[in-house]
Design an enzyme around this catalytic site. Structure first.
Site, PDB file in Angstrom:
ATOM      1  N   TRP A  20      -5.806  11.827   6.809  1.00 42.99           N
ATOM      2  CA  TRP A  20      -5.598  12.625   5.599  1.00 42.99           C
ATOM      3  C   TRP A  20      -4.270  12.257   4.924  1.00 42.99           C
ATOM      4  CZ3 TRP A  20      -7.773  18.224   5.310  1.00 42.99           C
ATOM      5  CH2 TRP A  20      -9.063  18.267   5.851  1.00 42.99           C
ATOM      6  N   THR A  30      -6.794   5.416  12.996  1.00 41.89           N
ATOM      7  CA  THR A  30      -7.369   6.507  12.220  1.00 41.89           C
ATOM      8  C   THR A  30      -8.104   7.533  13.078  1.00 41.89           C
ATOM      9  OG1 THR A  30      -9.039   6.997  10.502  1.00 41.89           O
ATOM     10  CG2 THR A  30      -9.431   5.086  11.883  1.00 41.89           C
ATOM     11  N   ASP A  31      -8.246   8.733  12.538  1.00 40.49           N
ATOM     12  CA  ASP A  31      -9.051   9.785  13.169  1.00 40.49           C
ATOM     13  C   ASP A  31     -10.531   9.431  13.181  1.00 40.49           C
ATOM     14  OD1 ASP A  31      -8.798  10.103  10.254  1.00 40.49           O
ATOM     15  OD2 ASP A  31     -10.095  11.850  10.508  1.00 40.49           O
ATOM     16  N   GLY A  67       0.810  -1.206   0.000  1.00 38.68           N
ATOM     17  CA  GLY A  67       0.000   0.000   0.000  1.00 38.68           C
ATOM     18  C   GLY A  67       0.850   1.266   0.000  1.00 38.68           C
ATOM     19  N   MET A  68       0.179   2.396  -0.005  1.00 39.33           N
ATOM     20  CA  MET A  68       0.852   3.689  -0.077  1.00 39.33           C
ATOM     21  C   MET A  68       1.796   3.902   1.112  1.00 39.33           C
ATOM     22  SD  MET A  68      -0.925   7.414  -0.739  1.00 39.33           S
ATOM     23  CE  MET A  68      -1.952   7.342   0.761  1.00 39.33           C
ATOM     24  N   LEU A  69       1.310   3.666   2.318  1.00 39.59           N
ATOM     25  CA  LEU A  69       2.157   3.792   3.500  1.00 39.59           C
ATOM     26  C   LEU A  69       3.134   2.640   3.607  1.00 39.59           C
ATOM     27  CD1 LEU A  69       3.045   4.972   6.202  1.00 39.59           C
ATOM     28  CD2 LEU A  69       1.042   3.872   7.257  1.00 39.59           C
ATOM     29  N   ASP A 108      -2.357 -13.472   4.591  1.00 36.24           N
ATOM     30  CA  ASP A 108      -3.736 -13.093   4.889  1.00 36.24           C
ATOM     31  C   ASP A 108      -3.834 -12.922   6.400  1.00 36.24           C
ATOM     32  OD1 ASP A 108      -6.418 -12.782   5.326  1.00 36.24           O
ATOM     33  OD2 ASP A 108      -7.023 -14.649   4.339  1.00 36.24           O
ATOM     34  N   TYR A 131     -16.499   2.089   9.119  1.00 38.42           N
ATOM     35  CA  TYR A 131     -15.033   2.069   9.080  1.00 38.42           C
ATOM     36  C   TYR A 131     -14.456   2.460  10.436  1.00 38.42           C
ATOM     37  CZ  TYR A 131     -10.299   3.715   8.034  1.00 38.42           C
ATOM     38  OH  TYR A 131      -8.944   3.938   8.056  1.00 38.42           O
TER      39      TYR A 131
END
Length: 281
Positions: free
Chosen positions: A148, A99-100, A10-12, A36, A123
């Site tokens: 974000w 997450t926020d 993933g991106m991170l 998995d 979520y």
């Protein structure tokens, strides 16, 4: 240190794996097809031989989760529980990215790490459950909440804004949602520094400092691409109703980092100036 990074494609995940290797760590990066995290048999011995397990894997389709919360729960809560159990058995420290969205978004000052959580979306509920599972299963944990996120690897807000602005000559972006744009490279750096510092187990906030609206961030993105920021027009959330409610206020405080002697990420605008070239290509 020997690191295991899940969600490494993933991106991170890509930024974290690259940074850890640059700093001399022995890193195994696993994507969804490699491990998995929701499979008890696969995860049982996955942490053996590692010092740190960083779980970056997540179900992040916020709107889709509203109609399939069970699927999101399996990845965002059951998976972290299994990894936390495996990390504890192996004597490894677990880093869980959160997450926020665990907050209600109605605050008027930055959320402290110990502020009451009240998620308003599927979520958010599943990520909050993941936090609970990690605390229960792995006493030696670092929960790092972020928000974000944008980065060079994969789709993200500034890339989309610049593309649409160039194609259409202008666009409307909400100005009544406030948060802290955070570069994945900066978050990767923070995670490594947090672990290297030997920070106490607990919850930390991994976001940039300062604050802006989506409209403000969009203007900064368009300007970085050499376009006129004036083509980004203000609008409100009421004009962009989506299945999952978005937090109106996603500003997170960094007191726990400071107490642990770890420098938070810098101001969002300065960090965007540093990131724009790599992110927009």
């Amino acid at each position: 240190m020997r690191w295991l990074v899940t969600g490494a494609q993933g991106m991170l995940g890509q930024d974290l794996v690259a940074l850890l290797r640059e700093r001399g760590h022995d890193v195994t990066g696993l994507g969804r097809t490699d491990l998995d995290i929701t499979d008890p048999a696969a995860t049982a011995g996955a942490a053996a031989g590692y010092d740190v397990v960083a779980n970056v894997a997540a179900y992040t389709a916020v709107d889709a989760a509203e109609s399939d919360e069970a699927a999101a729960f399996v990845v965002n809560a059951a998976g972290p529980a299994l990894l936390a159990r495996a990390a504890r058995a192996a004597g490894a420290r677990l880093v869980q990215i959160s997450t926020d969205y665990v907050f209600d978004g109605h605050a008027e000052q930055p959320y402290a790490e110990d502020a009451p959580i009240l998620p308003r979306s599927a979520y958010g509920r599943t990520k909050a459950a993941g936090e609970w599972a990690v605390r229960a299963e792995a006493p030696d944990h670092l929960i790092v909440r972020t928000a974000w996120l944008y980065g060079a690897h994969g789709g993200c807000f500034p890339k989309t804004i610049v593309r649409v602005a160039a194609e259409k000559g202008g666009l409307d972006v909400v100005a009544d949602q406030v948060g802290q744009p955070t570069w994945t490279a900066d978050l990767a750096d923070l995670v490594e520094r947090l672990v290297a510092s030997g920070a106490p187990a607990g919850t930390y906030h991994g976001t940039s400092q300062g604050r802006t609206s989506w409209h403000g961030f969009a203007r900064a993105a368009v300007a970085a691409a050499g376009l006129d920021p004036a083509i980004v027009r203000e609008t409100t959330s009421e004009k962009f109703v989506r299945p999952a409610p978005r937090p109106a206020y996603s500003v997170l405080g960094h007191e726990a980092l400071l107490a642990a002697g770890v420098e938070p990420i810098g101001d969002w605008a300065a960090r965007w100036d540093a990131a724009a070239g790599a992110v927009l290509g």
